[in-house]
Each structure stands twice: as C-alpha cells, then as structure tokens.
Scaffold this active site. Structure first.
Site, mmCIF file in Angstrom:
data_model
loop_
_atom_site.group_PDB
_atom_site.id
_atom_site.type_symbol
_atom_site.label_atom_id
_atom_site.label_comp_id
_atom_site.label_asym_id
_atom_site.label_seq_id
_atom_site.Cartn_x
_atom_site.Cartn_y
_atom_site.Cartn_z
ATOM 1 N N ASP A 35 0.805 -1.226 0.000
ATOM 2 C CA ASP A 35 0.000 0.000 0.000
ATOM 3 C C ASP A 35 0.836 1.274 0.000
ATOM 4 O O ASP A 35 0.432 2.279 -0.577
ATOM 5 C CB ASP A 35 -0.902 0.052 1.245
ATOM 6 C CG ASP A 35 -1.954 -1.049 1.260
ATOM 7 O OD1 ASP A 35 -2.219 -1.640 0.202
ATOM 8 O OD2 ASP A 35 -2.514 -1.292 2.345
ATOM 9 N N THR A 36 1.991 1.262 0.685
ATOM 10 C CA THR A 36 2.666 2.554 0.940
ATOM 11 C C THR A 36 4.158 2.605 0.628
ATOM 12 O O THR A 36 4.766 3.656 0.803
ATOM 13 C CB THR A 36 2.476 2.959 2.417
ATOM 14 O OG1 THR A 36 3.158 2.021 3.250
ATOM 15 C CG2 THR A 36 1.011 3.046 2.791
ATOM 16 N N GLY A 65 18.641 -13.087 2.042
ATOM 17 C CA GLY A 65 19.310 -13.924 3.037
ATOM 18 C C GLY A 65 19.027 -13.507 4.465
ATOM 19 O O GLY A 65 19.245 -14.283 5.392
ATOM 20 N N GLU A 99 4.488 -6.423 13.943
ATOM 21 C CA GLU A 99 5.426 -5.320 14.178
ATOM 22 C C GLU A 99 4.827 -4.284 15.118
ATOM 23 O O GLU A 99 5.494 -3.828 16.053
ATOM 24 C CB GLU A 99 5.807 -4.650 12.852
ATOM 25 C CG GLU A 99 6.647 -5.510 11.949
ATOM 26 C CD GLU A 99 6.802 -4.920 10.553
ATOM 27 O OE1 GLU A 99 6.410 -3.748 10.320
ATOM 28 O OE2 GLU A 99 7.327 -5.631 9.678
#
Length: 191
Positions: A35-36, A65, A99
């Site tokens: 979205d951003t 990695g 998060e």
C-alpha cells in the site's frame, strides 16, 4: 525551532553523548508494503535519510538472506521511535500487526500516520490463521495506536511536500524529547 535546526540539534547531541553509541535505527517505519512503499513510507524514509537520520524500512534495509523476523524484531528492539503508517488494508497483514504489537509491547513511542484511512476503520480481522491470544495481542496494540495522537493524510488531496515536512518535524521533535529523557535518566544514575 526550524526543522533543520532541530535535526542539527538532535544529531549534535546524539553524536556527542557519552558513550557515543548511535542506535542502528532511529526510526522504525511500520507499514503495509504493497500500500505505501512507493508512496508515503518510501518518501518518508528518503526524507529522513537526507536529514542524516537512520530510519528502518524493510525494503531499504533488508537484503536477500536476512531472516525476516530476526531482522525486523531486532530493528524494533533497537529503534528509538516507531512510525506506524496505517492504510486501508493494513490490518490484513499479519506482519504489520506483529510489528505494531512488538513496538507497543517494548513501550516505544509511536507516531501513527493515518493514510487514506480513519482510525475507526481499522479493525483486526479473524481470518482463521491466528490464535486467540495473537488476535488479542494485535487488538490491544491497534487500540493503543488508534488512541495515540498522530497525523492524517489524504493522498488524493493532500500536499505531499507539506506532509513530509510535518511528519519529519514530528519525528525529530519526538527524537529530541526521547534523547532528553535519556540524558536526564543517565544524570540521575550518576548522582
């Protein structure tokens, strides 16, 4: 104080602290990539970087990695400030909610940015992939962020340059306040 002076002031204090340890990341930008990334989050990352700050944006800081959760969780733990960029489909992402929860659980100061969405429109959805405990964790973090004073932006009508300046000023002001709190805490410990 003008924005450039605030940034110089912050960088001066950060680099002259004893011990002079600069965090790996000043600002963690939490966002829904699809979205951003190419709009508000990417522009904010570039804007903050040009001012000498060290923001973390997954698409800019991670390389092939890197272990996703290890890298992101470590960046959140080490950052000074979180910026949560909420978009219409933000709550569809497990990673965004994870998060945000980690930012809130680690008691980081957070600046919410509501991009093309109102706080009342943000809701955790139960799509059957998360446990009840995880859903509750996500809901707590989202509610806390929704009731934190933040910034709003309408990408269709808003002035991007003005918004980036306003967001950067809010971020720098918060970083200066956090630095002041750290200095006061350290002084108390030495007394």
């Amino acid at each position: 104080m003008k924005l450039s002076r605030k940034i110089l002031h912050y960088n001066h204090h950060l680099h002259n602290r004893v011990p002079a340890i600069k965090p790996p990341c000043d600002v963690f930008i939490n966002h829904r990539r699809i979205d951003t990334k190419r709009t508000i989050s990417g522009l904010l990352y570039d804007h903050l970087s040009r001012f000498g700050l060290n923001p973390f944006l997954d698409s800019k800081n991670m390389k092939p990695g890197d272990r996703l959760f290890d890298t992101i969780d470590s960046a959140i733990a080490e950052c000074r400030l979180g910026v949560a960029v909420f978009s219409r489909r933000y709550c569809d992402s497990y990673f965004c909610l994870h998060e945000l929860s980690l930012i809130m659980e680690t008691k980081k100061r957070v600046i919410p940015i509501f991009c093309d969405v109102k706080p009342s429109q943000l809701r955790v959805k139960d799509n059957g992939t998360c446990s009840t405990l995880e859903l509750q964790r996500f809901e707590r973090a989202l509610e806390e962020a929704k009731y934190t004073v933040g910034l709003t932006f309408d990408s269709h009508k808003g002035d991007w340059s003005e918004f980036l300046t306003k967001a950067t000023e809010a971020i720098v002001t918060n970083l200066i306040e956090l630095e002041g709190e750290t200095v006061r805490k350290n002084r108390k410990n030495f007394v």
